[in-house]
Scaffold this active site. Structure first.
Site, PDB file in Angstrom:
ATOM      1  N   ASN A 204      13.290 -13.736  -4.014  1.00 41.69           N
ATOM      2  CA  ASN A 204      13.140 -13.512  -2.569  1.00 41.69           C
ATOM      3  C   ASN A 204      14.495 -13.728  -1.915  1.00 41.69           C
ATOM      4  O   ASN A 204      15.333 -14.452  -2.434  1.00 41.69           O
ATOM      5  CB  ASN A 204      12.113 -14.505  -1.999  1.00 41.69           C
ATOM      6  CG  ASN A 204      11.538 -14.025  -0.672  1.00 41.69           C
ATOM      7  OD1 ASN A 204      12.274 -13.782   0.263  1.00 41.69           O
ATOM      8  ND2 ASN A 204      10.223 -13.871  -0.623  1.00 41.69           N
TER       9      ASN A 204
ATOM     10  N   VAL B  25       0.843  -1.215   0.000  1.00 44.11           N
ATOM     11  CA  VAL B  25       0.000   0.000   0.000  1.00 44.11           C
ATOM     12  C   VAL B  25       0.872   1.256   0.000  1.00 44.11           C
ATOM     13  O   VAL B  25       0.407   2.360   0.200  1.00 44.11           O
ATOM     14  CB  VAL B  25      -0.935   0.000   1.245  1.00 44.11           C
ATOM     15  CG1 VAL B  25      -1.872  -1.187   1.217  1.00 44.11           C
ATOM     16  CG2 VAL B  25      -0.130   0.011   2.551  1.00 44.11           C
TER      17      VAL B  25
ATOM     18  N   CYS C  22     -14.622   7.749   3.862  1.00 47.96           N
ATOM     19  CA  CYS C  22     -15.581   7.857   4.971  1.00 47.96           C
ATOM     20  C   CYS C  22     -16.295   6.521   5.167  1.00 47.96           C
ATOM     21  O   CYS C  22     -16.736   5.904   4.190  1.00 47.96           O
ATOM     22  CB  CYS C  22     -16.622   8.938   4.639  1.00 47.96           C
ATOM     23  SG  CYS C  22     -17.978   8.995   5.821  1.00 47.96           S
TER      24      CYS C  22
ATOM     25  N   CYS D 108     -15.597  13.166   8.088  1.00 47.69           N
ATOM     26  CA  CYS D 108     -16.161  13.535   6.773  1.00 47.69           C
ATOM     27  C   CYS D 108     -17.171  14.661   6.959  1.00 47.69           C
ATOM     28  O   CYS D 108     -17.697  14.864   8.060  1.00 47.69           O
ATOM     29  CB  CYS D 108     -16.845  12.297   6.196  1.00 47.69           C
ATOM     30  SG  CYS D 108     -17.643  12.578   4.592  1.00 47.69           S
TER      31      CYS D 108
ATOM     32  N   GLY E 299       9.219 -10.894  -3.336  1.00 40.66           N
ATOM     33  CA  GLY E 299       9.214 -10.304  -1.991  1.00 40.66           C
ATOM     34  C   GLY E 299       7.938 -10.517  -1.210  1.00 40.66           C
ATOM     35  O   GLY E 299       7.475  -9.621  -0.512  1.00 40.66           O
ATOM     36  N   THR E 300       7.368 -11.742  -1.345  1.00 43.97           N
ATOM     37  CA  THR E 300       6.193 -12.029  -0.511  1.00 43.97           C
ATOM     38  C   THR E 300       6.387 -13.375   0.178  1.00 43.97           C
ATOM     39  O   THR E 300       6.906 -14.324  -0.406  1.00 43.97           O
ATOM     40  CB  THR E 300       4.872 -12.019  -1.322  1.00 43.97           C
ATOM     41  OG1 THR E 300       3.768 -12.241  -0.432  1.00 43.97           O
ATOM     42  CG2 THR E 300       4.860 -13.040  -2.435  1.00 43.97           C
TER      43      THR E 300
ATOM     44  N   HIS F 162      -4.456  -4.437  -1.995  1.00 47.25           N
ATOM     45  CA  HIS F 162      -4.724  -4.091  -0.586  1.00 47.25           C
ATOM     46  C   HIS F 162      -4.934  -2.590  -0.410  1.00 47.25           C
ATOM     47  O   HIS F 162      -4.933  -2.099   0.714  1.00 47.25           O
ATOM     48  CB  HIS F 162      -3.570  -4.564   0.314  1.00 47.25           C
ATOM     49  CG  HIS F 162      -3.503  -6.070   0.430  1.00 47.25           C
ATOM     50  ND1 HIS F 162      -2.442  -6.731   0.979  1.00 47.25           N
ATOM     51  CD2 HIS F 162      -4.355  -7.026   0.014  1.00 47.25           C
ATOM     52  CE1 HIS F 162      -2.668  -8.033   0.943  1.00 47.25           C
ATOM     53  NE2 HIS F 162      -3.803  -8.245   0.326  1.00 47.25           N
TER      54      HIS F 162
ATOM     55  N   GLU G   9      14.897 -15.247   0.713  1.00 47.21           N
ATOM     56  CA  GLU G   9      14.917 -16.595   1.318  1.00 47.21           C
ATOM     57  C   GLU G   9      13.759 -17.417   0.759  1.00 47.21           C
ATOM     58  O   GLU G   9      12.859 -16.895   0.124  1.00 47.21           O
ATOM     59  CB  GLU G   9      14.796 -16.485   2.838  1.00 47.21           C
ATOM     60  CG  GLU G   9      13.505 -15.820   3.284  1.00 47.21           C
ATOM     61  CD  GLU G   9      13.477 -15.531   4.795  1.00 47.21           C
ATOM     62  OE1 GLU G   9      14.554 -15.351   5.386  1.00 47.21           O
ATOM     63  OE2 GLU G   9      12.367 -15.465   5.336  1.00 47.21           O
TER      64      GLU G   9
HETATM   65  N1  APR Z   1      14.231  -8.657  -1.830  1.00 47.45           N
HETATM   66  C1  APR Z   1      13.397  -9.719  -1.993  1.00 47.45           C
HETATM   67  N2  APR Z   1      12.652 -10.255  -0.989  1.00 47.45           N
HETATM   68  C2  APR Z   1      12.773  -9.693   0.234  1.00 47.45           C
HETATM   69  C3  APR Z   1      13.634  -8.586   0.485  1.00 47.45           C
HETATM   70  C4  APR Z   1      14.377  -8.078  -0.609  1.00 47.45           C
HETATM   71  N3  APR Z   1      15.211  -7.041  -0.458  1.00 47.45           N
HETATM   72  N4  APR Z   1      13.523  -8.267   1.817  1.00 47.45           N
HETATM   73  C5  APR Z   1      12.622  -9.122   2.351  1.00 47.45           C
HETATM   74  N5  APR Z   1      12.187  -9.979   1.428  1.00 47.45           N
HETATM   75  C6  APR Z   1      11.160 -11.027   1.547  1.00 47.45           C
HETATM   76  C7  APR Z   1      11.130 -11.771   2.859  1.00 47.45           C
HETATM   77  O1  APR Z   1      12.007 -12.894   2.805  1.00 47.45           O
HETATM   78  C8  APR Z   1       9.653 -12.217   2.914  1.00 47.45           C
HETATM   79  O2  APR Z   1       9.480 -13.450   2.258  1.00 47.45           O
HETATM   80  O3  APR Z   1       9.907 -10.361   1.474  1.00 47.45           O
HETATM   81  C9  APR Z   1       8.917 -11.135   2.140  1.00 47.45           C
HETATM   82  C10 APR Z   1       8.080 -10.216   3.009  1.00 47.45           C
HETATM   83  O4  APR Z   1       7.053 -10.999   3.572  1.00 47.45           O
HETATM   84  P1  APR Z   1       5.970 -10.285   4.498  1.00 47.45           P
HETATM   85  O5  APR Z   1       6.657  -9.355   5.458  1.00 47.45           O
HETATM   86  O6  APR Z   1       5.098 -11.368   5.017  1.00 47.45           O
HETATM   87  O7  APR Z   1       5.150  -9.341   3.525  1.00 47.45           O
HETATM   88  P2  APR Z   1       3.996  -9.760   2.512  1.00 47.45           P
HETATM   89  O8  APR Z   1       4.217 -11.130   1.977  1.00 47.45           O
HETATM   90  O9  APR Z   1       3.903  -8.654   1.533  1.00 47.45           O
HETATM   91  O10 APR Z   1       2.695  -9.743   3.446  1.00 47.45           O
HETATM   92  C11 APR Z   1       1.458  -9.877   2.786  1.00 47.45           C
HETATM   93  O11 APR Z   1       0.346  -9.400   4.884  1.00 47.45           O
HETATM   94  O12 APR Z   1       0.235  -8.150   6.790  1.00 47.45           O
HETATM   95  C12 APR Z   1      -0.323  -8.339   5.544  1.00 47.45           C
HETATM   96  O13 APR Z   1      -1.433  -6.700   4.262  1.00 47.45           O
HETATM   97  C13 APR Z   1      -0.163  -7.092   4.696  1.00 47.45           C
HETATM   98  O14 APR Z   1       0.238  -6.946   2.327  1.00 47.45           O
HETATM   99  C14 APR Z   1       0.678  -7.569   3.513  1.00 47.45           C
HETATM  100  C15 APR Z   1       0.418  -9.055   3.494  1.00 47.45           C
END
Ligand code: APR
Length: 244
Positions: free
Chosen positions: A213, A102, A126, A148, A187-188, A118, A215
Site C-alpha cells: 500500500n 468491480v 433485472c 428488462c 491497495g485496500t 463486489h 500508506e
Molecule cells: N498502490 C497501492 N496502494 C494504493 C495505491 C497504489 N498505487 N493508490 C492508492 N492506494 C491505497 C490507498 O492508500 C488506500 O489504502 O489503496 C487504498 C484504497 O482504499 P479505498 O479507496 O478505501 O478502496 P477500497 O479499500 O478498495 O474500498 C473498499 O469500499 O466503497 C466501497 O465497494 C467499495 O470496494 C470498495 C470498498
C-alpha cells in the site's frame, strides 16, 4: 525495492498463495479510489449512489453515475500490478485473487482464478426476474433506466452498501483462506467487511501476511510485513524475484 529473505523464502515455498485487492491496485490505471484525497466518496455520497434504496428512489441518478464509471473504466487498461498478479497464477499451484474491485481490470489482465466479491460493473441484472445482462450499452448522461423484457428495471450487478455478498463467492473465499499459506493485501484501506477480515482469517490459519500500500492502513497492525509503495511497481519486482 529490497525484499526480506523471510518474505521470499516463504513465498517460494508456498503452494497456496492469494491476494486480497482493493481500489489501490487500479489507481495507476487511472481508476479513482474511494477514500483518500481524490477518492470518489469525496465527491459523491455513497448513500445516494451505492445502496438499493437510493437506486429505487432515483434510478436515473444511479445509472448516470454508473454509466460515467463504466465509460471511464472502458477507457483504461490494466497496469503492471494487475499483470503481475495474472502471472502469479502460473507461478503457484493454487493462486487466487479476491478482489473488491468491480472494474474488470483483473480479467482484462488475464486473471482466471478470481473472485469479484463486489461484482463486476459491466454486468447488470433485472431486479424483478434476476435476468443477467452483460453487455448493456452505456452512454454518458443517459437518462433512461434500462428495462428488462419482463418489465422490471435493470440494476448494476454490484454489491451495494447494506447488501450481502453472494453466498457461493463467500464460501469460495473462506475455503481458500483456510488453506492459504501466503496472502498479499493490496491497495485496500481495510474499512469494508468482509474483505477487511479476510487477512486475519488467513493469519489464524498460518498464512504470512504482506501488505502492499502507498500508506499504512486500518489493517496494517495485523500484517507480518508492510511494503510501502505503489502496487504497479512492487508486484512486478516480486514476480521477478520469484522467477529468478
Ligand atoms: N498502490 C497501492 N496502494 C494504493 C495505491 C497504489 N498505487 N493508490 C492508492 N492506494 C491505497 C490507498 O492508500 C488506500 O489504502 O489503496 C487504498 C484504497 O482504499 P479505498 O479507496 O478505501 O478502496 P477500497 O479499500 O478498495 O474500498 C473498499 O469500499 O466503497 C466501497 O465497494 C467499495 O470496494 C470498495 C470498498
Amino acid at each position: 525495492m529490497e525484499f526480506s529473505n523471510e518474505l521470499l523464502s516463504r513465498l517460494k515455498s508456498s503452494k497456496n498463495v492469494g491476494s486480497v485487492c482493493g481500489a489501490g491496485i487500479s489507481q495507476e490505471s487511472g481508476v479513482p479510489t474511494f477514500r483518500g484525497e481524490e477518492g470518489l466518496w469525496k465527491k459523491y455520497k455513497p448513500e445516494e449512489l451505492a445502496n438499493f434504496d437510493a437506486f429505487i428512489r432515483n434510478p436515473e441518478l444511479v445509472w448516470e453515475w454508473y454509466n460515467y464509471r463504466k465509460k471511464l473504466i472502458s477507457e483504461v487498461e490494466p497496469n503492471p500490478g494487475h499483470y503481475a498478479l495474472s502471472e502469479m497464477e502460473n507461478l503457484f499451484d493454487n493462486f487466487l485473487i479476491i478482489t473488491q474491485n468491480v472494474d474488470n481490470l483483473h480479467r482484462k489482465a488475464g486473471s482466471k482464478n478470481l473472485v469479484e466479491i463486489h461484482g463486476n460493473i459491466m454486468s447488470s441484472k433485472c431486479i424483478k426476474c434476476n435476468r443477467r445482462y452483460n453487455d448493456l450499452p452505456f452512454h454518458e448522461n443517459v437518462i433512461s433506466v434500462p428495462k428488462c423484457e419482463c418489465g422490471g428495471i435493470i440494476r448494476p450487478e454490484v454489491v451495494w452498501f447494506g447488501e450481502l455478498i453472494p453466498e457461493d463467492l463467500l464460501r469460495r473465499c473462506y475455503e481458500f483462506l483456510k488453506e492459504c499459506q501466503f496472502l498479499f493485501v493490496i491497495g485496500t484501506s481495510g474499512y469494508v467487511h468482509p474483505a477487511a477480515s479476510f487477512p486475519l482469517i488467513a493469519k489464524e490459519n498460518g498464512a504470512y501476511l504482506v501488505e502492499i500500500n502507498s500508506e499504512e492502513t486500518n489493517i496494517s497492525y495485523m500484517m507480518d510485513e508492510i511494503l510501502l509503495g505503489t502496487s504497479g511497481k512492487i508486484l512486478p519486482e516480486i514476480v521477478g524475484k520469484i522467477k529468478n
